[in-house]
Design a protein around this motif. Structure first.
Motif, mmCIF file in Angstrom:
data_model
loop_
_atom_site.group_PDB
_atom_site.id
_atom_site.type_symbol
_atom_site.label_atom_id
_atom_site.label_comp_id
_atom_site.label_asym_id
_atom_site.label_seq_id
_atom_site.Cartn_x
_atom_site.Cartn_y
_atom_site.Cartn_z
ATOM 1 N N ARG A 42 0.849 -1.187 0.000
ATOM 2 C CA ARG A 42 0.000 0.000 0.000
ATOM 3 C C ARG A 42 0.888 1.242 0.000
ATOM 4 N N ARG B 180 -2.521 0.726 -4.275
ATOM 5 C CA ARG B 180 -1.887 -0.496 -3.786
ATOM 6 C C ARG B 180 -1.657 -1.442 -4.969
ATOM 7 N N LEU C 217 -2.834 -5.282 -10.086
ATOM 8 C CA LEU C 217 -3.878 -4.742 -9.227
ATOM 9 C C LEU C 217 -5.229 -5.243 -9.685
ATOM 10 N N TRP D 11 -8.239 -0.120 -5.344
ATOM 11 C CA TRP D 11 -6.833 -0.301 -5.677
ATOM 12 C C TRP D 11 -6.254 0.891 -6.446
#
Length: 702
Positions: free
Chosen positions: A436, A474, A515, A521
């Protein structure tokens, strides 16, 4: 002179026996009454002279007798002028290897090479006799597991008459090995292989060494004298990674100049279903290859038959190259959604309203439903947020990719273990744990030359093309494997992979996203790049294997994939118009056909009245390489066979009668046996006359 039983020559040592007897034979003195010493002295001198002379003659005759018998049993064979003078020959087995490949269709002042080879082989058959074993082995066409022996020259001549050029050529090493094996079974004294060929460079496969079983004589008879220039097409492949209706397609064509003169502005064209759609020119220096790319607009979607054409030249067989092309009409996508995954944004991006096309049919299932599912009805499988798969489902997915299917992975929080197993099984790397970012991360580097991104961004030489970058919150990092099968397409500014392509060794296409396609995300779903990149990912993974290869080689078993779940027999119709009924097989994720074509051309596959696809078959492009080996080069390649090799000069071809003499020779054992008989009679005469003379001498002495 050669010996068919050379081990019998060891018995020549027996020729020393008469000499040893002569040296160690001491004649015992005999008592002889006499009346006068003067008469005894005269008798002694004359008797000793006669005795020694006869003794040396007997020694010579007996030695020659033993030598003649030993030579007769060793079965000597005379060749050359001596064999022609004697005029009789031994029985033999000969394999006539006649080159009937397409390169033999070239002609010189004597006519086509294949006809010259056949005529020379026919003339050679005219010198054979009944009882000789003949094997006729062509280098091209359907091969028999074991050639049958022919003991009649007339029967061999009938088979030779039916022999003509054939596009399915076999490696010379295999032909010669087969010939040598059958010759060893023939119950004759002499074995020989005669090769009638133009001896083009590609007749020998690479740098392979020819080793043959047994022993015998190997004769190479060159055919033709012309040094022929030629240009040809070696390969055609579909260069466009994405084929979409209404968009140009690109072909990559490999051409070669086999001649000694440069090629300037040669014309090359692409024809689709009889219509010329592209044309270009190329130049080539002598004995060089080059790649030519031509683009054209396909007239419609679906399966298309095409041909790449060169201008006419003396060798027409490599002036055209057939291919088939598939422009997808409808993509079939299987979407495997994880339990906690959100695919709403992905489904919206691929909807007909957003794409502006109804050419996508997708099915959404859970991971449990993948177990035992027939994947042959899908072009690509997308895995979104799946964390676990049953072993059967895992194996089914791997086989689908290995058989040419497309796969795309979108991760979730707990996907590392499963995705790591998938990529490792396909020759890729490993996945890490979710990272993250405290601040949103943009794209770092973008490989805009990758086929997936080809044409997506406008190229500006003054300003490198760079897509609009989303903000990434992330990512699940993917570490490429050590095998070099991974290519990073988009990398984040922090170094993590956003999009990677994995190229499995067995085929198929795999895209790895770092992702999940949901707002938690990144803000990628809200960006303009979202729908185009997903659509291209679909095209890229769904077009994995239909156009690779664009054509198949003749004479080799190939796997032809079929669309959908085809379980009923299909009809394959070749250029001769004769249909063949074939049973489809299931090839680890897709139905298809296993087939070996023996005739070049476009083949049509149908199930009932439903058209399935085109399949193109071409003869080997090596036949177009008409450059020839010299006599010395041919001898060097054949010398490692273990046989006695003789390569006849291109300008000094033997007549059939001389060739027979060179091959078979004359067995001399009857002559040596006759000489031994004469020597035996002479020895008997000398021995008897010696005994008579001794008796007469004894009488005189008394």
């Amino acid at each position: 002179m050669e010996f068919l039983n050379p081990w019998m020559l060891l018995a020549l040592g027996a020729a020393a026996i008469p000499l040893l007897i002569h040296l160690f034979y001491f004649r015992r003195p005999r008592r002889q009454p006499f009346s006068s010493l003067r008469f005894l002295k005269t008798l002694e001198v004359s008797a000793i002279r006669r005795f020694r002379l006869r003794q040396w003659w007997l020694l010579l005759v007996r030695t020659l007798l033993i030598v003649s018998l030993v030579l007769a049993f060793s079965r000597p064979v005379a060749r050359g002028s001596l064999s022609q003078w004697l005029g009789t020959s031994s029985r033999a087995a000969v394999a006539l290897v006649v080159d009937n490949s397409l390169s033999m269709t070239i002609a010189d002042e004597r006519g086509p090479y294949w006809r010259q080879a056949r005529e020379m082989a026919e003339a050679f058959l005219g010198t054979l006799r009944k009882g000789d074993w003949i094997y006729l082995i062509p280098t091209s066409g359907i091969r028999s597991a074991k050639p049958e022996a022919i003991t009649s020259p007339e029967a061999a001549r009938a088979q030779l008459e039916a022999l003509g050029p054939d596009p399915v050529a076999h490696p010379l090493e295999e032909i010669l090995r087969q010939a040598a094996e059958v010759l060893q079974e023939a119950p004759v004294g002499e074995r020989a292989i005669v090769i009638f060929s133009d001896f083009q460079r590609t007749l020998f496969r690479g740098d392979s060494v020819i080793r043959l079983p047994g022993t015998g004589r190997l004769h190479a008879i060159p055919i033709g004298t012309r040094v022929q220039d030629n240009i040809g097409i070696r390969a055609v492949e579909v260069a466009s990674a994405l084929l979409v209706p209404g968009q140009p397609a690109r072909l990559r064509i490999t051409v070669a100049n086999y001649g000694r003169t440069p090629v300037v502005e040669a014309l090359i064209s692409v024809h689709i279903e009889g219509q010329r759609l592209a044309q270009g020119t190329f130049s080539l220096p002598p004995e060089e290859e080059a790649t030519v790319e031509l683009s054209f607009l396909p007239p419609r979607a679906g399966w298309l038959s095409g041909v790449v054409q060169l201008e006419d030249d003396p060798f027409p067989h490599d002036n055209q190259f057939l291919f088939s092309l598939y422009i997808p009409q409808r993509f079939r996508l299987l979407l495997v959604q994880g339990e906690d995954a959100n695919t709403n944004w992905l489904e919206l991006a691929l909807s007909p309203e957003v794409l502006g096309t109804a050419g996508l049919a997708w099915t959404r299932i859970s991971p449990r439903e993948l177990d035992g599912l027939d994947l042959s009805g899908f072009d690509a499988v997308w895995i979104v947020g799946v964390q676990q798969l049953a072993e059967a489902a895992f194996t089914n997915l791997i086989r689908f990719v290995e058989n040419g299917g497309g796969l795309c992975l979108f991760p979730a929080e707990g996907s590392s273990a499963l995705y790591g197993r998938l990529t490792a099984a396909l020759g890729g790397g490993v996945w890490g744990t979710v990272r993250r970012f405290e601040r949103p991360v943009p794209f770092g580097t973008v490989e805009i030359s990758h086929p997936l991104l080809e044409g997506l961004f406008v190229q500006n030489p003054l300003r490198p093309a760079q897509p609009e970058s989303p903000e990434i919150f992330r990512v699940l990092p993917y570490q490429p494997g050590a095998g070099g099968r991974d290519q990073l397409i988009i990398v984040l500014a922090t170094g993590e992979a956003f999009l990677t392509e994995l190229r499995p060794p067995s085929g198929g296409r795999v895209l790895l996203y770092g992702l999940s396609p949901e707002p938690e995300w990144s803000d990628w779903p809200f960006r303009g790049l979202f729908a185009p990149l997903l659509y291209r990912s679909l095209l890229y993974t769904a077009s994995a294997d239909w156009n690779r290869p664009a054509a198949f080689p003749l004479g080799e078993p190939v796997w032809i994939p079929l669309p959908g779940s085809i379980t009923e027999p299909v009809r394959l119709t070749g250029p001769d118009g004769v249909p063949q009924m074939l049973e489809p097989a299931f090839g680890a994720g897709r139905y298809g056909l296993r087939y070996t074509a023996m005739q070049a051309g476009q083949y049509e596959v149908r199930s009932g009245e439903t058209f399935l696809r085109y399949v193109a078959f071409n003869s080997s492009p090596d036949e177009g390489d008409v450059r020839r080996l010299s006599a010395g080069e041919v001898e060097q390649r054949l010398r490692a066979s273990g046989w006695t090799v003789q390569v006849h000069g291109f300008q000094d071809l033997p007549t059939a009668e001389r060739l027979r003499t060179l091959l078979y020779g004359i067995e001399l054992w009857p002559y040596f046996l006759f000489v031994a008989l004469l020597l035996l009679l002479l020895e008997a005469y000398l021995s008897r006359s010696w005994v008579s003379s001794r008796q007469a001498a004894a009488t005189e002495a008394t």
